[in-house]
Design a protein around this motif. Structure first.
Motif, PDB file in Angstrom:
ATOM      1  N   GLN A  54     -17.854   2.300 -10.550  1.00 55.27           N
ATOM      2  CA  GLN A  54     -16.442   2.276 -10.926  1.00 55.27           C
ATOM      3  C   GLN A  54     -15.559   2.626  -9.735  1.00 55.27           C
ATOM      4  OE1 GLN A  54     -15.209   1.251 -13.892  1.00 55.27           O
ATOM      5  NE2 GLN A  54     -17.305   0.761 -14.473  1.00 55.27           N
ATOM      6  N   VAL A  55     -16.026   3.541  -8.881  1.00 54.50           N
ATOM      7  CA  VAL A  55     -15.288   3.853  -7.656  1.00 54.50           C
ATOM      8  C   VAL A  55     -15.216   2.613  -6.772  1.00 54.50           C
ATOM      9  CG1 VAL A  55     -15.303   5.213  -5.524  1.00 54.50           C
ATOM     10  CG2 VAL A  55     -15.892   6.305  -7.711  1.00 54.50           C
ATOM     11  N   GLU A  56     -16.343   1.942  -6.602  1.00 53.79           N
ATOM     12  CA  GLU A  56     -16.378   0.722  -5.790  1.00 53.79           C
ATOM     13  C   GLU A  56     -15.432  -0.333  -6.351  1.00 53.79           C
ATOM     14  OE1 GLU A  56     -19.560  -2.690  -4.252  1.00 53.79           O
ATOM     15  OE2 GLU A  56     -20.236  -1.053  -5.543  1.00 53.79           O
ATOM     16  N   ALA A  57     -15.480  -0.546  -7.667  1.00 56.67           N
ATOM     17  CA  ALA A  57     -14.634  -1.565  -8.282  1.00 56.67           C
ATOM     18  C   ALA A  57     -13.159  -1.235  -8.113  1.00 56.67           C
ATOM     19  CB  ALA A  57     -14.981  -1.695  -9.765  1.00 56.67           C
ATOM     20  N   TRP A  58     -12.802   0.048  -8.272  1.00 56.54           N
ATOM     21  CA  TRP A  58     -11.399   0.442  -8.124  1.00 56.54           C
ATOM     22  C   TRP A  58     -10.933   0.187  -6.703  1.00 56.54           C
ATOM     23  CZ3 TRP A  58      -8.045   3.126  -5.280  1.00 56.54           C
ATOM     24  CH2 TRP A  58      -6.791   3.396  -5.832  1.00 56.54           C
ATOM     25  N   CYS A  59     -11.724   0.593  -5.726  1.00 53.40           N
ATOM     26  CA  CYS A  59     -11.325   0.423  -4.324  1.00 53.40           C
ATOM     27  C   CYS A  59     -11.118  -1.045  -3.982  1.00 53.40           C
ATOM     28  CB  CYS A  59     -12.381   1.034  -3.401  1.00 53.40           C
ATOM     29  SG  CYS A  59     -12.471   2.839  -3.452  1.00 53.40           S
ATOM     30  N   LYS A  60     -12.030  -1.878  -4.398  1.00 53.27           N
ATOM     31  CA  LYS A  60     -11.922  -3.298  -4.078  1.00 53.27           C
ATOM     32  C   LYS A  60     -10.733  -3.939  -4.784  1.00 53.27           C
ATOM     33  CE  LYS A  60     -16.767  -4.043  -2.912  1.00 53.27           C
ATOM     34  NZ  LYS A  60     -18.051  -4.703  -3.292  1.00 53.27           N
ATOM     35  N   ARG A  61     -10.432  -3.461  -5.976  1.00 55.81           N
ATOM     36  CA  ARG A  61      -9.300  -4.017  -6.719  1.00 55.81           C
ATOM     37  C   ARG A  61      -7.979  -3.671  -6.057  1.00 55.81           C
ATOM     38  NH1 ARG A  61      -7.506  -2.343 -12.907  1.00 55.81           N
ATOM     39  NH2 ARG A  61      -5.636  -3.651 -13.003  1.00 55.81           N
ATOM     40  N   TRP A  62      -7.864  -2.416  -5.530  1.00 61.07           N
ATOM     41  CA  TRP A  62      -6.606  -1.937  -5.008  1.00 61.07           C
ATOM     42  C   TRP A  62      -6.467  -2.066  -3.501  1.00 61.07           C
ATOM     43  CZ3 TRP A  62      -2.141  -0.397  -7.252  1.00 61.07           C
ATOM     44  CH2 TRP A  62      -2.150  -0.223  -8.638  1.00 61.07           C
ATOM     45  N   HIS A  64      -5.937  -4.324  -1.417  1.00 59.49           N
ATOM     46  CA  HIS A  64      -4.877  -5.177  -0.876  1.00 59.49           C
ATOM     47  C   HIS A  64      -3.496  -4.816  -1.433  1.00 59.49           C
ATOM     48  CE1 HIS A  64      -7.566  -7.955   1.232  1.00 59.49           C
ATOM     49  NE2 HIS A  64      -8.392  -7.764   0.222  1.00 59.49           N
ATOM     50  N   ALA A  65      -3.439  -3.775  -2.262  1.00 59.42           N
ATOM     51  CA  ALA A  65      -2.153  -3.416  -2.857  1.00 59.42           C
ATOM     52  C   ALA A  65      -1.957  -1.905  -2.875  1.00 59.42           C
ATOM     53  CB  ALA A  65      -2.074  -3.969  -4.279  1.00 59.42           C
ATOM     54  N   ILE A  66      -2.640  -1.198  -1.988  1.00 63.91           N
ATOM     55  CA  ILE A  66      -2.635   0.262  -2.021  1.00 63.91           C
ATOM     56  C   ILE A  66      -1.242   0.829  -1.785  1.00 63.91           C
ATOM     57  CG2 ILE A  66      -3.061   0.849   0.405  1.00 63.91           C
ATOM     58  CD1 ILE A  66      -5.181   2.190  -2.455  1.00 63.91           C
ATOM     59  N   GLN A  67      -0.413   0.101  -1.044  1.00 58.72           N
ATOM     60  CA  GLN A  67       0.928   0.614  -0.755  1.00 58.72           C
ATOM     61  C   GLN A  67       1.799   0.645  -2.001  1.00 58.72           C
ATOM     62  OE1 GLN A  67      -0.355  -2.269   0.175  1.00 58.72           O
ATOM     63  NE2 GLN A  67       1.191  -3.810   0.734  1.00 58.72           N
ATOM     64  N   TRP A  68       1.394  -0.061  -3.053  1.00 62.87           N
ATOM     65  CA  TRP A  68       2.158  -0.059  -4.297  1.00 62.87           C
ATOM     66  C   TRP A  68       1.560   0.875  -5.343  1.00 62.87           C
ATOM     67  CZ3 TRP A  68       1.375  -5.402  -2.511  1.00 62.87           C
ATOM     68  CH2 TRP A  68       2.478  -5.875  -1.795  1.00 62.87           C
ATOM     69  N   LEU A  69       0.581   1.662  -4.942  1.00 59.06           N
ATOM     70  CA  LEU A  69       0.007   2.633  -5.864  1.00 59.06           C
ATOM     71  C   LEU A  69       1.097   3.613  -6.268  1.00 59.06           C
ATOM     72  CD1 LEU A  69      -2.818   3.320  -7.039  1.00 59.06           C
ATOM     73  CD2 LEU A  69      -3.046   4.990  -5.199  1.00 59.06           C
ATOM     74  N   PRO A 105      -8.146  -3.788   3.486  1.00 60.83           N
ATOM     75  CA  PRO A 105      -7.343  -3.357   4.631  1.00 60.83           C
ATOM     76  C   PRO A 105      -6.440  -2.150   4.372  1.00 60.83           C
ATOM     77  CG  PRO A 105      -6.215  -5.099   3.509  1.00 60.83           C
ATOM     78  CD  PRO A 105      -7.476  -4.854   2.731  1.00 60.83           C
ATOM     79  N   ALA A 106      -6.646  -1.442   3.260  1.00 63.82           N
ATOM     80  CA  ALA A 106      -5.765  -0.332   2.924  1.00 63.82           C
ATOM     81  C   ALA A 106      -5.742   0.736   4.012  1.00 63.82           C
ATOM     82  CB  ALA A 106      -6.205   0.299   1.601  1.00 63.82           C
ATOM     83  N   LEU A 107      -6.865   0.934   4.700  1.00 62.33           N
ATOM     84  CA  LEU A 107      -6.935   1.976   5.709  1.00 62.33           C
ATOM     85  C   LEU A 107      -6.044   1.693   6.912  1.00 62.33           C
ATOM     86  CD1 LEU A 107     -10.769   2.662   5.582  1.00 62.33           C
ATOM     87  CD2 LEU A 107      -8.966   4.228   4.869  1.00 62.33           C
ATOM     88  N   ARG A 108      -5.608   0.445   7.072  1.00 59.52           N
ATOM     89  CA  ARG A 108      -4.760   0.100   8.207  1.00 59.52           C
ATOM     90  C   ARG A 108      -3.273   0.301   7.919  1.00 59.52           C
ATOM     91  NH1 ARG A 108      -6.040  -5.505   8.663  1.00 59.52           N
ATOM     92  NH2 ARG A 108      -7.858  -5.480   7.359  1.00 59.52           N
ATOM     93  N   LEU A 109      -2.954   0.686   6.691  1.00 58.87           N
ATOM     94  CA  LEU A 109      -1.560   0.887   6.315  1.00 58.87           C
ATOM     95  C   LEU A 109      -1.127   2.319   6.612  1.00 58.87           C
ATOM     96  CD1 LEU A 109      -1.634  -0.954   2.873  1.00 58.87           C
ATOM     97  CD2 LEU A 109      -0.756  -1.834   5.037  1.00 58.87           C
ATOM     98  N   ALA A 110       0.147   2.499   6.798  1.00 62.88           N
ATOM     99  CA  ALA A 110       0.675   3.822   7.137  1.00 62.88           C
ATOM    100  C   ALA A 110       0.757   4.737   5.924  1.00 62.88           C
ATOM    101  CB  ALA A 110       2.052   3.682   7.777  1.00 62.88           C
TER     102      ALA A 110
END
Length: 206
Positions: A54-62, A64-69, A105-110
């Protein structure tokens, strides 16, 4: 030093028993003005789907959109260190690289800041360290710390002998972990690594 508040921390972890222990270390390391929310599994949802998949699935889902979390200044992603074999990782660094791959690519965001935490074996070891004094750095190499908690009577066992992880027990003792973080950092390297990462975030935001 107090962070501008509320400083909002979202946690993605394997299960609801992990959340109160992670929260204890987060609040000790970041200080006052911190709001911690479990988003996977949802906070206080004891019957929600959980586990490393579930951790893996959540990470992959988000990823590309982590900045909108929503409402998140810091994202903490947890995976137990005993998952190394499952993901063909030879050590903690290799397992961390696996999780980083899920988050790219979430890790590359500020924003938000992201901290990956990989407790040696499982967070159950931290609970044991919070409650008992017979601890050493070698404990991080011992499998199934939950068995030690059951042997001490902190947790109970099912009729088949498997340990029953009651979330209420973890929540009840989280405060003891919070208070003992400075001591345990000298004993458990992976806990010290996690606290150090959090302190780096605090310094960056100060």
């Amino acid at each position: 030093m107090r962070l501008p508040g509320p400083f909002r921390v979202s946690v993605v972890c394997e299960g609801v028993t992990d959340l109160p222990l992670l929260e204890a270390v987060i609040k000790h390391s970041l200080g006052a003005g911190v709001l911690v929310t479990g988003i996977q599994p949802p906070q206080d949802a004891d019957d929600s789907p959980a586990g490393d998949t579930q951790v893996e699935a959540w990470c992959k889902r988000w990823a590309h959109a982590i900045q909108w979390l929503p409402s998140t200044d810091l994202l903490v992603v947890h995976l137990d260190g005993d998952r190394q074999a499952r993901y063909d990782a030879s050590d903690a660094k290799g397992l961390c690289d696996v999780v980083k791959g899920w988050l790219d690519p979430a890790l590359r965001l500020a924003s938000p800041d992201i901290v990956i935490v990989l407790p040696a074996q499982a967070t159950d070891l931290w609970l044991y360290g919070a409650l008992f004094d017979d601890i050493s750095p070698q404990d991080e190499q011992r499998n199934h710390p939950e068995d030690r908690l059951a042997d001490k009577g902190v947790l109970k066992r099912h009729p088949d002998g498997k340990v029953r992880k009651d979330p209420s027990v973890y929540r009840a003792h989280a405060g003891k972990l919070h208070d003992r973080v400075p001591t345990l950092r000298r004993i458990y390297p992976e806990l010290d690594r996690f606290a150090g990462k959090l302190e780096a975030v605090r310094a960056k935001r100060a």
